[in-house]
Design an enzyme around this catalytic site. Structure first.
Site, PDB file in Angstrom:
ATOM      1  N   LYS A 125      59.484  88.450  18.605  1.00  0.00           N
ATOM      2  CA  LYS A 125      59.269  87.004  17.824  1.00  0.00           C
ATOM      3  C   LYS A 125      57.900  86.492  18.289  1.00  0.00           C
ATOM      4  O   LYS A 125      57.242  87.377  19.224  1.00  0.00           O
ATOM      5  CB  LYS A 125      60.041  86.052  18.666  1.00  0.00           C
ATOM      6  N   ASP A 165      60.357  81.851  10.036  1.00  0.00           N
ATOM      7  CA  ASP A 165      61.133  80.959  10.959  1.00  0.00           C
ATOM      8  C   ASP A 165      60.718  79.634  10.911  1.00  0.00           C
ATOM      9  O   ASP A 165      60.322  79.282   9.674  1.00  0.00           O
ATOM     10  CB  ASP A 165      60.972  81.857  12.493  1.00  0.00           C
ATOM     11  N   ASN A 239      65.258  76.126   5.205  1.00  0.00           N
ATOM     12  CA  ASN A 239      65.701  77.514   4.703  1.00  0.00           C
ATOM     13  C   ASN A 239      67.086  77.988   5.006  1.00  0.00           C
ATOM     14  O   ASN A 239      67.830  78.039   4.180  1.00  0.00           O
ATOM     15  CB  ASN A 239      64.683  78.374   5.091  1.00  0.00           C
TER      16      ASN A 239
END
Ligand code: NDP
Ligand code: 2IT
Length: 443
Positions: A125, A165, A239
């Site tokens: 990440k 993200d 999203n």
């Protein structure tokens, strides 16, 4: 002291102020205890100690200049957590709350999520404490280019493949890609979530939300039920939330509420997604504008979405957005299914409350894996230099989500906790990574 207790004590002692990382490791390590008992060689080879320590963490300065000529400095991160089963894969988050503990929890969860997809992707990440809200396109571009000026040397199509993200979508991925290409001269599938004109995959935009609903649909099937006629709450309006709401509506449910970080809307007739898309995807505005499109809807400032009666709750905003008191309200109001579109949106005590009160609970690492799974499908298409149709990708996504549900359910059954998807997903995700790490020796 058990092996897990010893490792968790070390994690807590070594990582003060990384609450989310401690929360995620605590949940995962406790659920895999039966597997560890069956495999004493894991402790003998310090498997958990290696699994919980990232392969590497890159922390860097991101200087940029705003439209008034003022210079700012943000902090950039990339946690390359585990590459046992494939190149590092995971999103990039831009949000003022981003810190090392949040990056590590997200990277740690990503290892098991990516394993559950059945595709060859390791976990990681990245992100920054940069706040894109209220910034011009030029400011966002300047920031993304500066971020890439450091990150480009650490990533690559076979090394580490970032994606979006919170706060990072198609616009930001485009700026990253352009700068990466300029710095390296290489046209490669180094990001996913790319635009369709330069290597993106159809259905990647929809994939996390659609996948969440495909997974939830499998949970409903276990109860001989379906989305038809159900009342659904979807938190967030980004999203994941938008496309979860869209697919749930297509399957016959009524989504009555959504939110952003300022407040929530309630629309008894069912949320108008065209309005939400215009407010969020086009205008990048606040959800309170929704009442201008639908005068009969309500807007409430602050928290409160979980107080609305529903059959199914889909938290799709951020970590720790659903607390014990919210879980109690949901259960008291008749909610029977909760599936996480966000990463770790439910606190540990709220999760336990759902499990203790007969609520079917789909943890994020299983339920929201459709996004990264479709990212892996984008990587496949880039490698082949081909693109699949929307329906081809969507069918593959559906098959992957059905497979994840089956594997998590069967693992929960095998370890005597049938229907506990938390345990099932953690065990099923862990097993493949553990086997690959053992096979590759001490590294
Ligand atoms: P977006 O940035 O598109 O949307 C995030 C949404 O959540 C926005 O509505 C935002 O509101 C809201 N939100 C963020 N922080 C908070 C907060 N502190 N309190 C209340 N609302 C908040 O992000 P995504 O939809 O991509 O991501 C949502 C979640 O899903 C995250 O947990 C992410 O890690 C996870 N996820 C995303 C995947 C993907 O493919 N994009 C894949 C798997 C998981 P506001 O606009 O006011 O900030
Ligand atoms: O949390 C996640 O799985 C994502 N943000 C998507 C990661 C990806 O590489 O598509």
């Amino acid at each position: 002291m058990t092996y897990v207790e010893r490792v968790l004590n070390d994690i807590i002692a070594k990582n003060p102020a990384q609450d989310e990382y401690i929360q995620a490791t605590t949940e995962v390590l406790h659920s895999i205890e039966p597997v560890l008992d069956a495999h004493p060689e894991y402790e003998a080879n310090a498997l958990l100690e290696r699994l919980c320590e990232p392969e590497r963490i890159i922390i860097f300065r991101v200087p940029w200049v705003d439209d008034k000529g003022v210079t700012h400095v943000n902090r950039g991160f990339r946690v390359q957590y585990n590459s046992a089963i494939g190149p590092i894969k995971g999103g990039i988050r831009f949000h003022p709350s981003v810190n090392l503990g949040i990056m590590k929890f997200l990277g740690f969860e990503q290892i098991f999520k990516n394993s559950l997809t059945g595709l060859p992707i390791g976990g990681g990440k990245g992100g920054s404490d940069f706040d894109p809200k209220g910034k011009s396109d030029r400011e966002v571009m300047a920031f993304c280019q500066s971020f890439m000026n450091e990150l480009y040397r650490h990533i690559g199509a076979n090394v580490d493949v970032p994606a979006g993200d919170i706060g990072v979508g198609a616009r930001e991925i485009g700026y990253f890609y352009g700068q990466f290409k300029r710095l390296t001269g290489s046209y490669e599938g180094v990001f996913t979530g790319k635009g369709l004109t330069y290597g993106g995959s159809l259905a990647r935009k929809e994939a996390t939300g659609y996948g969440l609903v495909y997974f939830t649909n499998e949970m409903l099937k276990v109860k001989n039920d379906s989305f038809e006629g159900k009342t659904v709450l979807v938190s967030g309006s980004g999203n994941v939330a938008i496309y979860a709401a869209q697919k749930a509506t297509q399957l016959g449910a009524k989504v009555v509420a959504m939110c952003d970080s300022n407040g929530w809307i309630y629309d008894a007739e069912g949320v108008d997604l065209a309005a939400i898309k215009e407010i969020k995807e086009v205008k990048r505005a606040r959800i309170k504008e929704y009442v201008n499109y639908r005068p009969n809807a309500e807007y409430h400032e602050g928290k409160g979405i979980w107080s609305i009666p529903c059959d199914i709750a889909l938290p799709c905003a951020t970590q720790n957005e659903l607390h014990l008191e919210d879980a109690k309200m949901l259960v008291a109001n008749g909610c029977r299914i909760v599936a996480e579109g966000a990463n770790m949106p439910t606190t540990l005590d709220a999760t336990q409350y759902f499990l203790d009160n007969g609520v079917a609970f789909g943890p994020g690492k299983a339920a929201n894996a459709g996004g990264v799974a479709t990212s892996a499908l984008e990587m496949s298409q880039n490698s082949m230099r081909l693109s699949w149709t929307f329906d081809e990708v969507d069918e593959k996504l559906k098959g992957i989500m059905i497979g994840i549900h089956k594997n998590a359910y069967e693992a929960s059954k095998e370890y005597g906790q049938e229907g506990n998807y938390v345990v099932g997903a953690n065990i099923a995700g862990f097993q493949k990574v553990a086997e690959a790490m053992m096979a590759q020796g001490v590294c």
